[in-house]
Design a protein around this motif. Structure first.
Motif: not given
Length: 85
Positions: A18, A22, A26-27, A30-31, A33, A79
Motif C-alpha cells: 500500500h 501510494r 491514487h488510492w 481498499n486494495s 489504486f 475516494s
C-alpha cells in the motif's frame, strides 16, 4: 497510459505494498489504486511489486489507453478524483 492496480497479498505485506503504490498512484479504495503512468514508471512499479510480494500473493494491473477509459461509480465514491484522465 492509465492503469488500475488491484492486489490481494498476505496481511504481513499489505502495508508495504500500500505504501509503495501510494507513491506512484491514487488510492481509490481498499486494495485498489489507479493513475496515469509512463512505460518506465509501469516497469518500475512491476519490478518493485515483484520484490514486495510473496508466495500466494496476487497483483493485477489493468492497462488502458488514455482516450478510451470511462469510470462509472455506483453508490458512494470513497475516494473521488477531480479529473481521472
Amino acid at each position: 497510459m492509465f492503469v488500475i492496480v488491484v492486489y490481494d497479498v498476505d496481511v504481513k505485506r499489505v502495508s508495504r505494498v500500500h505504501r509503495f503504490l501510494r507513491t506512484h498512484l491514487h488510492w481509490r479504495q481498499n486494495s485498489v489504486f489507479e493513475g496515469n503512468v509512463t512505460r518506465a514508471q509501469l516497469y518500475e512499479i512491476k519490478r518493485t511489486l515483484e520484490s514486495l510480494i510473496g508466495e500466494g500473493d496476487s497483483v493485477l494491473i489493468y492497462e488502458f489507453p488514455r482516450d478510451s477509459f470511462t469510470l462509472h461509480v455506483v453508490g458512494t465514491d470513497k475516494s473521488p478524483v477531480e479529473e481521472v484522465i
